[in-house]
Design a protein around this motif. Structure first.
Motif, short mmCIF file in Angstrom:
data_model
loop_
_atom_site.label_atom_id
_atom_site.label_comp_id
_atom_site.label_asym_id
_atom_site.label_seq_id
_atom_site.Cartn_x
_atom_site.Cartn_y
_atom_site.Cartn_z
N LEU A 151 13.21 15.15 -21.43
CA LEU A 151 13.32 15.91 -20.19
C LEU A 151 14.06 15.08 -19.16
O LEU A 151 13.75 13.90 -18.96
CB LEU A 151 11.92 16.24 -19.67
CG LEU A 151 11.80 17.15 -18.45
CD1 LEU A 151 11.97 18.61 -18.86
CD2 LEU A 151 10.44 16.96 -17.76
N VAL A 152 15.07 15.66 -18.50
CA VAL A 152 15.68 15.02 -17.33
C VAL A 152 15.15 15.74 -16.10
O VAL A 152 14.91 16.95 -16.13
CB VAL A 152 17.22 15.07 -17.39
CG1 VAL A 152 17.75 14.24 -18.53
CG2 VAL A 152 17.74 16.49 -17.47
N TYR A 153 14.94 15.00 -15.02
CA TYR A 153 14.31 15.60 -13.85
C TYR A 153 14.85 15.01 -12.54
O TYR A 153 15.34 13.89 -12.50
CB TYR A 153 12.79 15.44 -13.90
CG TYR A 153 12.30 14.00 -13.94
CD1 TYR A 153 12.09 13.28 -12.77
CD2 TYR A 153 12.04 13.38 -15.16
CE1 TYR A 153 11.64 11.97 -12.80
CE2 TYR A 153 11.59 12.07 -15.20
CZ TYR A 153 11.38 11.37 -14.02
OH TYR A 153 10.94 10.07 -14.06
N GLY A 154 14.74 15.81 -11.51
CA GLY A 154 14.97 15.35 -10.15
C GLY A 154 13.62 15.20 -9.47
O GLY A 154 12.60 15.71 -9.94
N LYS A 155 13.60 14.50 -8.37
CA LYS A 155 12.33 14.28 -7.67
C LYS A 155 12.55 14.28 -6.16
O LYS A 155 13.50 13.66 -5.66
CB LYS A 155 11.70 12.96 -8.10
CG LYS A 155 10.39 12.62 -7.40
CD LYS A 155 9.78 11.33 -7.93
CE LYS A 155 9.07 11.56 -9.24
NZ LYS A 155 8.28 10.38 -9.67
N ASP A 179 0.84 -1.22 0.00
CA ASP A 179 0.00 0.00 0.00
C ASP A 179 0.87 1.26 0.00
O ASP A 179 0.73 2.13 0.86
CB ASP A 179 -0.93 0.02 1.20
CG ASP A 179 -1.87 -1.18 1.22
OD1 ASP A 179 -2.11 -1.77 0.16
OD2 ASP A 179 -2.36 -1.52 2.31
N MET A 180 1.74 1.37 -0.99
CA MET A 180 2.67 2.49 -1.05
C MET A 180 2.05 3.67 -1.80
O MET A 180 1.42 3.50 -2.85
CB MET A 180 3.96 2.06 -1.75
CG MET A 180 4.69 0.93 -1.04
SD MET A 180 6.17 0.40 -1.93
CE MET A 180 7.15 1.90 -1.80
N TYR A 181 2.25 4.88 -1.24
CA TYR A 181 1.77 6.12 -1.85
C TYR A 181 2.87 7.17 -1.81
O TYR A 181 3.76 7.11 -0.95
CB TYR A 181 0.54 6.65 -1.10
CG TYR A 181 -0.63 5.70 -1.04
CD1 TYR A 181 -1.57 5.68 -2.06
CD2 TYR A 181 -0.77 4.81 0.02
CE1 TYR A 181 -2.64 4.81 -2.02
CE2 TYR A 181 -1.83 3.93 0.07
CZ TYR A 181 -2.77 3.94 -0.94
OH TYR A 181 -3.82 3.06 -0.90
N SER A 182 2.79 8.14 -2.70
CA SER A 182 3.73 9.26 -2.64
C SER A 182 3.09 10.51 -3.23
O SER A 182 2.19 10.44 -4.07
CB SER A 182 5.03 8.94 -3.39
OG SER A 182 4.84 9.05 -4.79
N ILE A 183 3.57 11.66 -2.75
CA ILE A 183 3.26 12.97 -3.33
C ILE A 183 4.61 13.61 -3.61
O ILE A 183 5.50 13.59 -2.75
CB ILE A 183 2.45 13.84 -2.36
CG1 ILE A 183 1.12 13.15 -2.02
CG2 ILE A 183 2.18 15.22 -2.95
CD1 ILE A 183 0.35 13.84 -0.91
N TYR A 184 4.79 14.21 -4.80
CA TYR A 184 6.14 14.67 -5.15
C TYR A 184 6.14 15.98 -5.93
O TYR A 184 5.14 16.41 -6.49
CB TYR A 184 6.84 13.59 -5.98
CG TYR A 184 6.20 13.27 -7.30
CD1 TYR A 184 6.43 14.04 -8.44
CD2 TYR A 184 5.34 12.17 -7.42
CE1 TYR A 184 5.84 13.74 -9.66
CE2 TYR A 184 4.74 11.86 -8.63
CZ TYR A 184 4.99 12.65 -9.74
OH TYR A 184 4.39 12.34 -10.94
N VAL A 185 7.31 16.61 -5.91
CA VAL A 185 7.62 17.72 -6.81
C VAL A 185 8.79 17.27 -7.68
O VAL A 185 9.65 16.50 -7.24
CB VAL A 185 7.97 19.02 -6.05
CG1 VAL A 185 6.75 19.54 -5.31
CG2 VAL A 185 9.13 18.81 -5.09
N GLU A 186 8.81 17.77 -8.92
CA GLU A 186 9.72 17.21 -9.92
C GLU A 186 10.25 18.32 -10.83
O GLU A 186 9.69 18.59 -11.88
CB GLU A 186 8.92 16.17 -10.73
CG GLU A 186 9.69 15.33 -11.69
CD GLU A 186 8.75 14.39 -12.43
OE1 GLU A 186 8.60 13.25 -11.96
OE2 GLU A 186 8.14 14.81 -13.44
N PRO A 187 11.34 19.00 -10.44
CA PRO A 187 11.94 19.99 -11.34
C PRO A 187 12.66 19.31 -12.50
O PRO A 187 13.43 18.37 -12.30
CB PRO A 187 12.92 20.74 -10.44
CG PRO A 187 13.25 19.77 -9.34
CD PRO A 187 12.04 18.91 -9.15
N GLY A 188 12.39 19.78 -13.72
CA GLY A 188 12.97 19.15 -14.90
C GLY A 188 13.64 20.14 -15.83
O GLY A 188 13.33 21.33 -15.84
#
Length: 199
Positions: free
Chosen positions: A121-125, A104-113
């Motif tokens: 596009l290359v991105y960090g998270k 039951d894994m969940y995530s909320i993220y921001v991703e500058p690319g």
């Protein structure tokens, strides 16, 4: 003066479509998208019970779905925000006959690319993570919720105007929780490949 005006008009006529095209390039990654991923994870856990201490790890696979929105900040930079929901368990091995699993894994993220080509596009998270850790065996059957954070790097490529493929590597770190008197602290290294659709 007349020649200067003509030259300026010609330059503007040629440059305007190019400027529009450059702006449109970042828009390849702007807007809503949804995708499905396959995850390969090495899940590690350290456990402490009184003065006894142990650790274990295992590798396994599961899947996840994601939804995101990308904001084109300029011609090169895109900021994404999104969420994922996992399906399927991830094994973490066993200690003294007690098996550990992540589910039951969940995530909320921001991703500058950063756009490196028109279609790539290359991105960090950086993400907030939540999962359920489950212990079973040797007379124990219990679970608890674990919160943590993740950091990762990835690449996304548009294969058409609407469809993309992506690959990502992340490190996930969860806080420790006490389950039936056993202090458990999980961590994961996760490699992800996925496909998606941009609306």
């Amino acid at each position: 003066m007349k020649k200067l005006l003509i030259a300026t008009a010609v330059f503007a006529t040629c440059a305007a479509p190019q400027a529009f095209a450059q702006t449109a390039q970042s828009k390849n990654f702007e807007g809503f998208s949804a995708g499905i991923n396959a995850n390969y994870a090495k899940t590690r856990a350290s456990a402490r019970f009184g003065n006894e201490y142990g650790s274990t790890d295992d590798t396994s696979t599961n899947g996840s779905v994601q939804g995101a929105y990308g904001f084109a900040l300029n011609d090169k930079f895109v900021m994404g925000v999104g969420a994922t929901a996992g399906f399927g368990d991830l094994d973490a091995g066993s200690i003294n006959g007690v098996s550990l699993k992540a589910k039951d894994m969940y995530s909320i993220y921001v991703e500058p690319g950063y756009r490196v080509t028109d279609k790539t596009l290359v991105y960090g998270k950086v993400s907030y993570q939540r999962m359920k850790g489950e212990l079973s065996g040797s007379g124990i059957s219990a679970s608890d919720t674990y919160d943590g954070y993740g950091i990762g790097l990835g690449v996304r490529s548009m294969v058409s105007n609407k469809f993309y493929v992506q690959a990502e590597l992340s490190e996930l770190d969860y806080g420790s929780e006490s389950v039936r008197g056993i202090e458990v602290e999980p961590k994961q290294t996760m490699a992800t490949v996925g496909v998606g659709y941009k609306f």
